[in-house]
Design a protein around this motif. Structure first.
Motif, PDB file in Angstrom:
ATOM      1  N   ARG A  53       0.651  -1.033   0.265  1.00  0.00           N
ATOM      2  CA  ARG A  53       0.125  -0.109  -0.190  1.00  0.00           C
ATOM      3  C   ARG A  53       0.935   1.349   0.120  1.00  0.00           C
ATOM      4  O   ARG A  53       0.574   2.309  -0.419  1.00  0.00           O
ATOM      5  N   ARG A  54       2.025   1.461   0.318  1.00  0.00           N
ATOM      6  CA  ARG A  54       2.727   2.376   0.995  1.00  0.00           C
ATOM      7  C   ARG A  54       3.942   2.859  -0.366  1.00  0.00           C
ATOM      8  O   ARG A  54       4.088   3.722  -0.470  1.00  0.00           O
ATOM      9  N   CYS A  55       4.110   1.634  -1.202  1.00  0.00           N
ATOM     10  CA  CYS A  55       4.959   1.821  -2.045  1.00  0.00           C
ATOM     11  C   CYS A  55       4.695   2.862  -3.209  1.00  0.00           C
ATOM     12  O   CYS A  55       3.551   2.798  -3.853  1.00  0.00           O
ATOM     13  N   PRO A  56       5.515   3.723  -3.459  1.00  0.00           N
ATOM     14  CA  PRO A  56       5.011   4.800  -4.320  1.00  0.00           C
ATOM     15  C   PRO A  56       5.119   4.555  -5.788  1.00  0.00           C
ATOM     16  O   PRO A  56       4.306   5.217  -6.539  1.00  0.00           O
ATOM     17  N   THR A  57       5.687   3.372  -5.940  1.00  0.00           N
ATOM     18  CA  THR A  57       5.507   3.013  -7.542  1.00  0.00           C
ATOM     19  C   THR A  57       4.858   1.828  -7.578  1.00  0.00           C
ATOM     20  O   THR A  57       4.774   1.209  -8.737  1.00  0.00           O
ATOM     21  N   ILE A  77      12.298   2.114  -6.680  1.00  0.00           N
ATOM     22  CA  ILE A  77      13.094   3.402  -6.457  1.00  0.00           C
ATOM     23  C   ILE A  77      14.268   3.370  -5.257  1.00  0.00           C
ATOM     24  O   ILE A  77      14.743   4.581  -5.030  1.00  0.00           O
ATOM     25  N   GLN A  78      14.227   2.207  -4.452  1.00  0.00           N
ATOM     26  CA  GLN A  78      14.937   2.207  -3.360  1.00  0.00           C
ATOM     27  C   GLN A  78      14.916   3.417  -2.494  1.00  0.00           C
ATOM     28  O   GLN A  78      15.658   3.849  -1.896  1.00  0.00           O
ATOM     29  N   CYS A  79      13.520   3.811  -2.224  1.00  0.00           N
ATOM     30  CA  CYS A  79      13.264   4.824  -1.282  1.00  0.00           C
ATOM     31  C   CYS A  79      13.181   4.487   0.192  1.00  0.00           C
ATOM     32  O   CYS A  79      13.263   5.291   0.886  1.00  0.00           O
TER      33      CYS A  79
ATOM     34  N   LYS C  52      -0.775  10.009  -6.234  1.00  0.00           N
ATOM     35  CA  LYS C  52       0.008   9.621  -4.854  1.00  0.00           C
ATOM     36  C   LYS C  52      -0.488  10.480  -3.669  1.00  0.00           C
ATOM     37  O   LYS C  52      -0.586  11.524  -3.863  1.00  0.00           O
ATOM     38  N   ASP C  53      -0.523   9.870  -2.537  1.00  0.00           N
ATOM     39  CA  ASP C  53      -0.669  10.514  -1.327  1.00  0.00           C
ATOM     40  C   ASP C  53       0.268  11.443  -1.035  1.00  0.00           C
ATOM     41  O   ASP C  53       1.546  11.390  -1.382  1.00  0.00           O
ATOM     42  N   GLN C  56       3.838   9.701  -0.111  1.00  0.00           N
ATOM     43  CA  GLN C  56       4.440   9.154  -1.158  1.00  0.00           C
ATOM     44  C   GLN C  56       4.838  10.329  -2.034  1.00  0.00           C
ATOM     45  O   GLN C  56       6.010  10.119  -2.611  1.00  0.00           O
ATOM     46  N   PHE C  59       8.829  11.335  -2.539  1.00  0.00           N
ATOM     47  CA  PHE C  59       9.761  10.710  -3.313  1.00  0.00           C
ATOM     48  C   PHE C  59       9.527  11.279  -4.872  1.00  0.00           C
ATOM     49  O   PHE C  59      10.329  11.150  -5.588  1.00  0.00           O
ATOM     50  N   VAL C  60       8.352  11.645  -5.211  1.00  0.00           N
ATOM     51  CA  VAL C  60       8.022  12.141  -6.567  1.00  0.00           C
ATOM     52  C   VAL C  60       8.701  13.687  -6.687  1.00  0.00           C
ATOM     53  O   VAL C  60       9.344  13.969  -7.359  1.00  0.00           O
ATOM     54  N   ARG C  63      12.392  13.618  -7.230  1.00  0.00           N
ATOM     55  CA  ARG C  63      12.783  13.217  -8.521  1.00  0.00           C
ATOM     56  C   ARG C  63      12.387  14.285  -9.774  1.00  0.00           C
ATOM     57  O   ARG C  63      12.505  13.968 -10.846  1.00  0.00           O
ATOM     58  N   SER C 150      16.396  10.536  -0.624  1.00  0.00           N
ATOM     59  CA  SER C 150      15.198  10.064  -0.012  1.00  0.00           C
ATOM     60  C   SER C 150      15.546  10.098   1.709  1.00  0.00           C
ATOM     61  O   SER C 150      15.122   9.310   2.302  1.00  0.00           O
ATOM     62  N   ARG C 158      15.017  11.358   7.705  1.00  0.00           N
ATOM     63  CA  ARG C 158      14.734   9.993   8.106  1.00  0.00           C
ATOM     64  C   ARG C 158      16.112   9.519   8.635  1.00  0.00           C
ATOM     65  O   ARG C 158      16.142   8.238   8.925  1.00  0.00           O
TER      66      ARG C 158
END
Lengths: 121, 115, 359
Positions: A53-57, A77-79, C52-53, C56, C59-60, C63, C150, C158
């Motif tokens: 659910r949380r994975c951005p991609t 994307i190795q986040c 994307k929430d 998330q 991360f966009v 990029r 990230s 983080r």
């Protein structure tokens, strides 16, 4: 007038030898935090789908019924987000990269469930 | 974090307000468009690091005047908004006629039928 | 009046790392007018905010561009934090500042290399990038990524940097400082380099202001515009003054960027001395509702983030006004009247980042 200003650096380089590493023969050291690829201890996984659910991609897919966890290596994307949200901390970031490939690679991990008693599952 | 000034104006007051700000020595920072229940345009200005925003709400197909003769470099923002949102901005100094961006979809950021 | 010719410049050109197209109207060898055309790498990242929430999307945001990656993440997080009224821990602010300044250094050194490449000094280009490599190694050691970190998250950062590593960074920076001093001499003093940059593409102070130039482009023309003076992140606690030049030519822009690299080294050292102990992140609950404009200073200049939340997980709108977008009108102005051979250098002196421009 300054025309030979670069020569000092160039002479130094001449005696230093290459600064680069001959890659396939000698590999550069990776650091502890280097984000290479996601690894999983599949035996600890409870298939809660939090990472999916949380994975951005949308690289991760979890199938509770089949006890399988799979990841699309090229979409990832190795986040590091999945390893942070994992309640069992069974996901971790390895500092080795995925090897190159010609197409999409989906790595699937299946939990071996036959050692468990029915009450546990 | 300081409070932000957002001043709501109507679309026919725009040129007068912008002219006023220009004479006061404000710099145009950005023009932002949001498409939700009509178009919401924000003109951001800056003077001595003080941000001032003008807010205009217009309908999806309403016209709005260009400010590019007051701030010549606004033509890029206005062309962008015109292309991505399909806002009718009239009399842009350098009008690219929807060819600034090379995109296959017409007005991709516009949301029809959200009203 | 000579014959007018139109020469297409780009989208693929040896000097351009990214695609932008310019139609150059020439009169003999002089450029009379330049007409830009962008959109070759328009990805619609601003639109992606609906899919994307808001967590998330960090991360966009990172990029949007590879070079100012950290600052895009930071700017986005700062905007959301302002909307949600989150006060992040002091240590996180200092860590963000350290990474942001390291990003500025690596971006400027990269740019120095590209400039050297643009006027055909290959060896200088390689030397610049060799120095940059040490900074990328710092990134890899502290964040895990060499380009995309990230590490910035809504509510803090983080990853922490230990005191030992901080000292190690200072050590590396001292080495970088020494090497850079030697190398930047070439950029600032060498006759052949100066002949390509001095007096080329002069932008007056008035013109820079009128055309809305930002960053080193504006600073080199004497416009004092540095968002860091507003004291976001930890900049309020550090001592520095914006670097200004008055000449407004390519040489002045090179000089401003070189001085900014040394300023960044100084700022990082100040950060390492002042950094407090403590938490690096606060927990974020709820969803953003409201809107906010944030301005921060990227290597290329002022960048504006606008976010509008509606109380759900997905934002209504996220907008980035990037420095290159603001610098394009100034570029078009400086191109008028220059000779065709100077066009590549002029395009490079705004430090174009087309990925940023188009999002």
């Amino acid at each position: 007038m300054s025309i030979m200003s670069m020569s000092k650096t160039l002479f130094k380089n001449l005696f230093h030898g290459p600064f680069t590493v001959q890659y396939p023969i000698k590999k550069k050291d990776s650091y502890e935090r280097t984000r290479g690829r996601i690894g999983i201890d599949i035996d600890d996984c409870i298939f809660c789908s939090m990472c999916q659910r949380r994975c951005p991609t949308g690289a991760i897919q979890v199938d509770k019924a089949a006890s399988s966890w799979s990841i699309e290596r090229l979409s990832c994307i190795q986040c590091n987000y999945c390893t942070e949200v994992c309640p069992k901390k069974c996901l971790h970031m390895e500092n080795q990269y995925t090897s190159p490939s010609f197409g999409k690679v989906r790595d699937e991990f299946i939990k071996c469930t036959n050692t468990q008693s029915p009450s546990e599952s | 974090m300081g409070q932000q000034t957002i001043k709501a104006i109507s679309s026919n007051e725009l040129l007068a307000e912008v002219l006023h700000l220009k004479n006061d020595g404000y710099r145009l920072v950005a023009i932002t468009c949001t498409c939700k229940d009509g178009m919401e345009l924000s003109y951001s200005f800056d003077k001595n690091y003080e941000l001032l925003n003008l807010r205009i709400n217009i309908g999806l197909d309403e016209d709005i005047a260009s400010i590019s003769f007051l701030y010549p470099f606004a033509f890029l923002y206005e062309n962008e908004i015109k292309e991505l949102f399909g806002v009718n901005i009239k009399d842009i100094a350098v009008d690219f006629n929807n060819s600034l961006y090379k995109i296959p979809v017409k007005t991709p950021f516009r949301k029809e039928g959200t009203e | 009046m000579g014959n007018r010719t139109i020469v297409p410049f780009g989208p693929q050109h040896p000097v351009l790392p990214e695609p932008i197209h310019l139609d150059l109207v020439l009169e003999d060898e002089r450029v009379v007018e330049a007409i830009p055309r962008i959109g070759y790498i328009h990805r619609g990242l601003e639109k992606l905010v609906e899919k994307k929430d808001f967590q998330q999307y960090t991360f966009v945001a990172e990029r949007i561009c590879g070079i100012c990656s950290f600052m895009h993440g930071m700017g986005y997080c700062m905007t959301i934090e302002s909307i949600m009224q989150i006060e992040i821990p002091e240590r996180a602010k200092f860590l963000r500042t350290i990474w942001a300044e390291l990003s500025r250094m690596h971006s400027h050194i990269l740019w120095l290399g590209l400039l050297a490449d643009a006027f055909g000094f290959e060896s200088l280009f390689m030397q610049s990038w060799k120095i940059r490599e040490q900074i990328l190694d710092i990134f890899e050691e502290t964040t895990g990524g060499r380009v995309i970190f990230s590490v910035c998250d809504i509510g803090g950062v983080r990853k922490d940097i230990s005191a030992e590593t901080l000292q190690k960074i200072v050590g590396i920076l001292e080495q970088v400082d020494k090497e850079l001093k030697e190398l930047t001499e070439v950029f600032l003093k060498d006759t052949s380099v100066k002949s390509r940059t001095k007096g080329v593409g002069v932008l007056s102070k008035q013109a820079a202001f009128d055309l809305g130039a930002v960053g080193p482009m504006a600073k080199a023309s004497g416009v004092e515009l540095d968002m860091r003076t507003q004291g976001y992140a930890a900049y309020g606690k550090l001592k520095f003054a914006p670097i200004i030049d008055t000449k407004g030519d390519c040489y002045a822009r090179t000089k401003v960027r070189i001085k900014e690299i040394f300023q960044s080294i100084d700022l990082i050292k100040q950060c390492v001395e002042l950094i407090p102990e403590g938490e690096i992140k606060v927990k974020v609950t709820g969803n953003p509702s409201g809107e906010y404009f944030t301005q921060i200073e990227q290597p290329r200049g002022e960048v504006v983030y606008y976010a509008k939340g509606n109380g759900s997980k997905f934002l209504d709108r996220m907008r980035v006004r990037t420095p290159t977008f603001a610098n394009v009108p100034a570029l078009l102005e400086t191109l008028k009247g220059c000779s065709l051979a100077d066009v590549p250098i002029l395009i490079l002196t705004i430090d174009p980042c087309i990925s940023c421009t188009e999002r």
